[in-house]
Design a protein around this motif. Sequence first.
Motif, PDB file in Angstrom:
ATOM      1  N   GLU A 226      37.267  34.720  36.727  1.00 50.18           N
ATOM      2  CA  GLU A 226      36.383  33.919  37.576  1.00 50.18           C
ATOM      3  C   GLU A 226      35.564  34.776  38.548  1.00 50.18           C
ATOM      4  N   LEU A 227      35.813  36.085  38.577  1.00 48.05           N
ATOM      5  CA  LEU A 227      35.031  36.970  39.439  1.00 48.05           C
ATOM      6  C   LEU A 227      33.566  36.968  39.009  1.00 48.05           C
ATOM      7  N   ARG A 228      32.692  37.243  39.970  1.00 44.78           N
ATOM      8  CA  ARG A 228      31.249  37.235  39.661  1.00 44.78           C
ATOM      9  C   ARG A 228      30.930  38.221  38.541  1.00 44.78           C
ATOM     10  N   GLU A 229      31.578  39.375  38.571  1.00 45.14           N
ATOM     11  CA  GLU A 229      31.466  40.342  37.471  1.00 45.14           C
ATOM     12  C   GLU A 229      32.871  40.556  36.899  1.00 45.14           C
ATOM     13  N   PRO A 230      33.270  39.744  35.931  1.00 44.90           N
ATOM     14  CA  PRO A 230      34.635  39.819  35.409  1.00 44.90           C
ATOM     15  C   PRO A 230      34.889  41.136  34.675  1.00 44.90           C
ATOM     16  N   PRO A 231      36.119  41.555  34.584  1.00 47.76           N
ATOM     17  CA  PRO A 231      36.439  42.807  33.897  1.00 47.76           C
ATOM     18  C   PRO A 231      36.222  42.700  32.394  1.00 47.76           C
ATOM     19  N   THR A 232      35.936  43.841  31.791  1.00 45.08           N
ATOM     20  CA  THR A 232      35.820  43.897  30.322  1.00 45.08           C
ATOM     21  C   THR A 232      37.160  44.234  29.691  1.00 45.08           C
ATOM     22  N   ALA A 233      38.145  44.586  30.515  1.00 45.77           N
ATOM     23  CA  ALA A 233      39.489  44.890  30.020  1.00 45.77           C
ATOM     24  C   ALA A 233      40.495  44.589  31.122  1.00 45.77           C
ATOM     25  N   ILE A 234      41.700  44.202  30.715  1.00 45.60           N
ATOM     26  CA  ILE A 234      42.772  43.866  31.670  1.00 45.60           C
ATOM     27  C   ILE A 234      44.038  44.614  31.271  1.00 45.60           C
ATOM     28  N   PHE A 235      44.693  45.200  32.261  1.00 43.97           N
ATOM     29  CA  PHE A 235      46.014  45.804  32.074  1.00 43.97           C
ATOM     30  C   PHE A 235      47.032  44.922  32.776  1.00 43.97           C
ATOM     31  N   ALA A 236      47.963  44.365  32.011  1.00 42.53           N
ATOM     32  CA  ALA A 236      49.052  43.558  32.578  1.00 42.53           C
ATOM     33  C   ALA A 236      50.330  44.388  32.529  1.00 42.53           C
ATOM     34  N   VAL A 237      51.109  44.372  33.613  1.00 42.44           N
ATOM     35  CA  VAL A 237      52.213  45.319  33.732  1.00 42.44           C
ATOM     36  C   VAL A 237      53.470  44.924  32.960  1.00 42.44           C
ATOM     37  N   ASP A 238      53.442  43.826  32.228  1.00 46.93           N
ATOM     38  CA  ASP A 238      54.480  43.600  31.215  1.00 46.93           C
ATOM     39  C   ASP A 238      53.922  42.675  30.136  1.00 46.93           C
ATOM     40  N   ASP A 239      54.590  42.657  28.988  1.00 50.61           N
ATOM     41  CA  ASP A 239      54.058  41.952  27.824  1.00 50.61           C
ATOM     42  C   ASP A 239      53.980  40.443  28.027  1.00 50.61           C
ATOM     43  N   LEU A 240      54.996  39.837  28.651  1.00 49.14           N
ATOM     44  CA  LEU A 240      54.957  38.392  28.839  1.00 49.14           C
ATOM     45  C   LEU A 240      53.809  37.991  29.760  1.00 49.14           C
ATOM     46  N   THR A 241      53.570  38.807  30.780  1.00 54.44           N
ATOM     47  CA  THR A 241      52.434  38.556  31.658  1.00 54.44           C
ATOM     48  C   THR A 241      51.128  38.684  30.882  1.00 54.44           C
ATOM     49  N   ALA A 242      51.064  39.673  29.983  1.00 53.92           N
ATOM     50  CA  ALA A 242      49.875  39.849  29.150  1.00 53.92           C
ATOM     51  C   ALA A 242      49.652  38.640  28.243  1.00 53.92           C
ATOM     52  N   ILE A 243      50.735  38.064  27.729  1.00 59.78           N
ATOM     53  CA  ILE A 243      50.604  36.879  26.869  1.00 59.78           C
ATOM     54  C   ILE A 243      50.034  35.714  27.673  1.00 59.78           C
ATOM     55  N   GLY A 244      50.462  35.581  28.934  1.00 58.73           N
ATOM     56  CA  GLY A 244      49.860  34.560  29.783  1.00 58.73           C
ATOM     57  C   GLY A 244      48.375  34.796  29.965  1.00 58.73           C
ATOM     58  N   ALA A 245      47.974  36.065  30.128  1.00 59.60           N
ATOM     59  CA  ALA A 245      46.558  36.394  30.277  1.00 59.60           C
ATOM     60  C   ALA A 245      45.773  36.070  29.014  1.00 59.60           C
ATOM     61  N   MET A 246      46.415  36.175  27.871  1.00 61.67           N
ATOM     62  CA  MET A 246      45.747  35.795  26.614  1.00 61.67           C
ATOM     63  C   MET A 246      45.278  34.344  26.669  1.00 61.67           C
ATOM     64  N   GLY A 247      46.131  33.480  27.228  1.00 65.16           N
ATOM     65  CA  GLY A 247      45.754  32.076  27.354  1.00 65.16           C
ATOM     66  C   GLY A 247      44.542  31.904  28.240  1.00 65.16           C
ATOM     67  N   SER A 248      44.460  32.676  29.331  1.00 65.73           N
ATOM     68  CA  SER A 248      43.300  32.599  30.225  1.00 65.73           C
ATOM     69  C   SER A 248      42.033  33.061  29.526  1.00 65.73           C
ATOM     70  N   ILE A 249      42.162  34.111  28.735  1.00 62.24           N
ATOM     71  CA  ILE A 249      40.997  34.645  28.019  1.00 62.24           C
ATOM     72  C   ILE A 249      40.474  33.604  27.024  1.00 62.24           C
ATOM     73  N   ARG A 250      41.386  32.978  26.304  1.00 64.64           N
ATOM     74  CA  ARG A 250      40.966  31.931  25.357  1.00 64.64           C
ATOM     75  C   ARG A 250      40.356  30.748  26.095  1.00 64.64           C
ATOM     76  N   ALA A 251      40.989  30.343  27.211  1.00 60.24           N
ATOM     77  CA  ALA A 251      40.497  29.190  27.971  1.00 60.24           C
ATOM     78  C   ALA A 251      39.102  29.443  28.540  1.00 60.24           C
ATOM     79  N   ALA A 252      38.784  30.695  28.795  1.00 58.43           N
ATOM     80  CA  ALA A 252      37.461  31.047  29.319  1.00 58.43           C
ATOM     81  C   ALA A 252      36.424  31.167  28.214  1.00 58.43           C
ATOM     82  N   GLY A 253      36.831  30.894  26.984  1.00 57.82           N
ATOM     83  CA  GLY A 253      35.901  30.969  25.859  1.00 57.82           C
ATOM     84  C   GLY A 253      35.572  32.391  25.435  1.00 57.82           C
TER      85      GLY A 253
END
Length: 323
Positions: A226-253
């Motif tokens: 949701e940042l004005r200039e969103p990141p082109t890549a994300i580092f999540a500090v554990d795999d389960l957290t990264a899986i949650g981020a996958m849902g956000s990426i899909r939800a953002a289209g």
Amino acid sequence: MARHAQVHVSTASRALSDDSAGISTETVRRVRELAAMLGYHRNLGAAGLRTGTSRLIGVLVPRLTDLALASIYESIDATAESAGYSTVVANTYDDPGHRRARLDAMLSRRMDGVIIGDSHIGDAAGYELQSRGVPYVLVMRRLEGHLSVSTDDELGGRLAAEHLLNLGHKRVGVIAGDLLASTGRERSQGFRRAFEAAGFPVGDQYVVSTGFGTAAGRVAGAQLLELREPPTAIFAVDDLTAIGAMGSIRAAGKRLRVDVALIGYNDLLLAANLPVPLTSIRSDLSAMGRLSVEALLQSIGGKPTVSTLLPPVLVPRATTVAD
């Protein structure tokens, strides 16, 4: 039973113990077969009173629903069993009140030692165990001045950063988990330092600390996107957290890798088996559990031991690189 086996009582006792050194293999076999026939079972509580040990190891974890900690505990339990110990595990939910109650309950059962998997900055559990003379070791997370077995998490964060830098990413986000835990703090720190050294410092607005797990990852991922200039890549500090981020990426289209690259940490078994396999930094969770028990047993035996940092390994997959 010793009379039936035609051996001295002390010989029968040693033949039935975990340490039967000095007793012939044939005598051990005969005594144990006779014990099975007679339905005899050792009274471990009574044996503990006699020897001054319980043969019990306590294990504190935030929650066993965390697959990384469950994998570590599986290794702890197997290693302890092979050494003649049993384990007692308790969930603390990363909460000081729960931790205090669980630790008190463990100590009331006369644990020979404790493995702590939920340490935070400011925790007093280690110091309390020291004051009571109870050996302990931290696993996965670490604190300065305490015996620990963990991964070199700062290096792991740096490996994630170098991978994304090599792919041309300059504006990146970090889902930092819990910065009071060394796993969140050091992984994030290594990542940010590498980007800063490359001339692309990660601004504070691109670092989100919402805790560990899929729900936390989804919240943090949404904030970053949701940042004005969103990141082109994300580092999540554990795999389960990264899986949650996958849902956000899909939800953002957005599409994984094409629009937003993603890296996790620990390389759980499921990371390679997701619909889009997850790039991750591998921690040797099995070795971590095994070495933590070995270090604890050395401490119980009064032998000197030192902390261990296991080497992390980058495992690139489809969330950052093309198949």
